[in-house]
Design a protein around this motif. Structure first.
Motif, mmCIF file in Angstrom:
data_model
loop_
_atom_site.group_PDB
_atom_site.id
_atom_site.type_symbol
_atom_site.label_atom_id
_atom_site.label_comp_id
_atom_site.label_asym_id
_atom_site.label_seq_id
_atom_site.Cartn_x
_atom_site.Cartn_y
_atom_site.Cartn_z
ATOM 1 N N ILE A 114 35.346 25.922 49.194
ATOM 2 C CA ILE A 114 34.697 26.714 48.152
ATOM 3 C C ILE A 114 34.361 25.826 46.974
ATOM 4 O O ILE A 114 35.229 25.300 46.292
ATOM 5 C CB ILE A 114 35.599 27.878 47.675
ATOM 6 C CG1 ILE A 114 35.990 28.723 48.881
ATOM 7 C CG2 ILE A 114 34.913 28.707 46.620
ATOM 8 C CD1 ILE A 114 36.999 29.794 48.564
ATOM 9 N N GLY A 115 33.073 25.645 46.739
ATOM 10 C CA GLY A 115 32.653 24.803 45.634
ATOM 11 C C GLY A 115 32.676 25.547 44.324
ATOM 12 O O GLY A 115 32.755 26.769 44.265
ATOM 13 N N SER A 116 32.636 24.803 43.240
ATOM 14 C CA SER A 116 32.640 25.422 41.920
ATOM 15 C C SER A 116 31.286 26.051 41.636
ATOM 16 O O SER A 116 30.251 25.571 42.088
ATOM 17 C CB SER A 116 32.939 24.354 40.856
ATOM 18 O OG SER A 116 31.968 23.331 40.904
ATOM 19 N N PHE A 117 31.282 27.142 40.861
ATOM 20 C CA PHE A 117 30.047 27.847 40.523
ATOM 21 C C PHE A 117 30.188 28.428 39.129
ATOM 22 O O PHE A 117 31.187 29.075 38.823
ATOM 23 C CB PHE A 117 29.791 28.954 41.551
ATOM 24 C CG PHE A 117 28.500 29.695 41.299
ATOM 25 C CD1 PHE A 117 27.283 29.037 41.369
ATOM 26 C CD2 PHE A 117 28.523 31.034 40.988
ATOM 27 C CE1 PHE A 117 26.101 29.719 41.143
ATOM 28 C CE2 PHE A 117 27.349 31.724 40.762
ATOM 29 C CZ PHE A 117 26.135 31.064 40.844
ATOM 30 N N SER A 118 29.207 28.181 38.279
ATOM 31 C CA SER A 118 29.315 28.564 36.871
ATOM 32 C C SER A 118 28.966 30.018 36.608
ATOM 33 O O SER A 118 29.226 30.533 35.527
ATOM 34 C CB SER A 118 28.389 27.666 36.035
ATOM 35 O OG SER A 118 27.031 27.844 36.434
ATOM 36 N N GLY A 119 28.374 30.704 37.594
ATOM 37 C CA GLY A 119 28.037 32.106 37.394
ATOM 38 C C GLY A 119 26.544 32.355 37.358
ATOM 39 O O GLY A 119 25.721 31.438 37.308
ATOM 40 N N PHE A 120 26.194 33.634 37.399
ATOM 41 C CA PHE A 120 24.788 34.029 37.373
ATOM 42 C C PHE A 120 24.309 34.227 35.939
ATOM 43 O O PHE A 120 25.082 34.586 35.046
ATOM 44 C CB PHE A 120 24.607 35.335 38.155
ATOM 45 C CG PHE A 120 24.946 35.220 39.613
ATOM 46 C CD1 PHE A 120 24.072 34.614 40.498
ATOM 47 C CD2 PHE A 120 26.149 35.720 40.093
ATOM 48 C CE1 PHE A 120 24.395 34.503 41.853
ATOM 49 C CE2 PHE A 120 26.470 35.619 41.435
ATOM 50 C CZ PHE A 120 25.598 35.006 42.315
ATOM 51 N N SER A 121 23.020 34.019 35.746
ATOM 52 C CA SER A 121 22.426 34.269 34.435
ATOM 53 C C SER A 121 22.272 35.765 34.238
ATOM 54 O O SER A 121 22.356 36.550 35.190
ATOM 55 C CB SER A 121 21.062 33.591 34.336
ATOM 56 O OG SER A 121 20.128 34.205 35.220
ATOM 57 N N GLN A 122 22.022 36.191 33.016
ATOM 58 C CA GLN A 122 21.861 37.615 32.730
ATOM 59 C C GLN A 122 20.668 38.183 33.486
ATOM 60 O O GLN A 122 20.719 39.304 34.002
ATOM 61 C CB GLN A 122 21.666 37.834 31.218
ATOM 62 C CG GLN A 122 21.616 39.301 30.806
ATOM 63 C CD GLN A 122 22.878 40.066 31.198
ATOM 64 O OE1 GLN A 122 23.986 39.546 31.099
ATOM 65 N NE2 GLN A 122 22.703 41.301 31.668
ATOM 66 N N ALA A 123 19.596 37.395 33.594
ATOM 67 C CA ALA A 123 18.406 37.857 34.313
ATOM 68 C C ALA A 123 18.711 38.049 35.800
ATOM 69 O O ALA A 123 18.225 39.006 36.428
ATOM 70 C CB ALA A 123 17.271 36.847 34.144
ATOM 71 N N GLU A 124 19.516 37.143 36.365
ATOM 72 C CA GLU A 124 19.870 37.251 37.775
ATOM 73 C C GLU A 124 20.761 38.465 38.022
ATOM 74 O O GLU A 124 20.616 39.162 39.026
ATOM 75 C CB GLU A 124 20.561 35.968 38.230
ATOM 76 C CG GLU A 124 19.615 34.768 38.296
ATOM 77 C CD GLU A 124 20.332 33.448 38.450
ATOM 78 O OE1 GLU A 124 19.665 32.452 38.803
ATOM 79 O OE2 GLU A 124 21.566 33.398 38.213
ATOM 80 N N ILE A 125 21.674 38.719 37.097
ATOM 81 C CA ILE A 125 22.551 39.881 37.232
ATOM 82 C C ILE A 125 21.740 41.171 37.178
ATOM 83 O O ILE A 125 21.965 42.102 37.959
ATOM 84 C CB ILE A 125 23.625 39.874 36.123
ATOM 85 C CG1 ILE A 125 24.610 38.720 36.355
ATOM 86 C CG2 ILE A 125 24.377 41.204 36.084
ATOM 87 C CD1 ILE A 125 25.636 38.542 35.261
ATOM 88 N N GLU A 126 20.792 41.231 36.245
ATOM 89 C CA GLU A 126 19.951 42.426 36.147
ATOM 90 C C GLU A 126 19.148 42.634 37.428
ATOM 91 O O GLU A 126 18.968 43.761 37.890
ATOM 92 C CB GLU A 126 19.012 42.290 34.944
ATOM 93 C CG GLU A 126 19.747 42.353 33.598
ATOM 94 C CD GLU A 126 18.815 42.139 32.420
ATOM 95 O OE1 GLU A 126 17.602 41.937 32.653
ATOM 96 O OE2 GLU A 126 19.281 42.200 31.272
#
Length: 256
Positions: A12-24
């Motif tokens: 499992i590689g590191s991941f910083s998270g989704f942007s607000q636009a991607e979440i929407e």
């Protein structure tokens, strides 16, 4: 030495998270296409769309499994359909009943509190991520899709919550496969459904296959030396293996 089913060992590689636009965007997809958002092909398309967007430039790569996990967690918080007692009564199969009972236990248990198991049955589930079968540690929750199909959120042995998966109870959950003693090799017959252990560099897994040929050999001090030709269901490839790499359905134990 008896070879037991092993949990997956995923890198499992590191991941910083989704942007607000991607979440929407994903939230809109859950609303529009709730029943297909966890499908691997659907998640791959979403991940590819994110990677092509200007907003992702210079940021970590988005893997489709990370998209799928986000959808699964979202649906866990917002089930597609109420889990009614009436719906539970429509599930006569013992595997389904036990899975739902255990999921209900988890859903109504305070965090950190241990509840005794209602059944001694152990289960395995098929991961939609690689098609392999893994041991189930616990059933976290359950839900019914609009189609009426029951699903449970499973946690696999030795894995954290980030690897939890929603799986169809009727198609991807069953009583745990078992190993055989060397002296029990005669119980395996041509046509039997088995799990064959594959150990890779980064991952160990059991894949489903059918026995297509059995080559009997004299046993020696090491045990069973018989050879089993199996055909994998995912791609119809064949492999010749020994008994120690196979797990069989529990019903085979009852054979003479």
């Amino acid at each position: 030495m008896e070879l037991e089913l092993r949990p997956r060992k995923r890198q499992i590689g590191s991941f910083s998270g989704f942007s607000q636009a991607e979440i929407e965007k994903m939230e809109n997809l859950v609303t529009e296409s709730s029943e297909q958002v966890c499908d691997p092909e659907f998640c791959k398309k979403v991940a590819k769309t994110f990677m092509r967007s200007q907003g992702r430039a210079g940021k970590p790569i988005v893997k489709w499994t990370e998209v799928q996990t986000w959808f699964q967690n979202k649906l866990q918080c917002c089930p597609l359909k109420d889990n009614s007692a009436e719906a539970n009564q429509k599930l006569p199969d013992v595997t389904e009943r036990c899975a739902l009972d255990k999921a209900n236990e988890s859903s109504h248990t305070a965090e950190g509190q241990k509840v005794p198991a209602q059944s001694e049955l152990e289960f395995e589930a098929r991961s939609s991520r690689d098609g392999a079968w893994y041991d189930v540690d616990s059933f976290i929750s359950h839900r019914f899709l609009n189609s009426g199909e029951p699903e449970v959120l499973v946690r696999f042995v030795s894995l954290g919550s980030e690897e939890d998966e929603w799986v169809n109870i009727r198609k991807a959950v069953r009583e745990r496969s078992v190993t055989l003693e060397h002296s029990e090799c005669n119980k395996v017959k041509v046509g039997d459904l088995v799990l064959c252990f594959q150990e890779g560099k980064n991952q160990s897994k059991y894949l489903e296959a059918h026995v297509v040929e059995i080559q009997k050999r004299l046993h020696d001090i090491r045990g069973c030396r018989c050879l089993f030709v199996i055909r994998y269901g995912r791609d119809d490839t064949e492999e010749t293996v020994r008994l120690r790499r196979l797990c069989v359905r529990p019903s085979i134990l009852g054979r003479p």
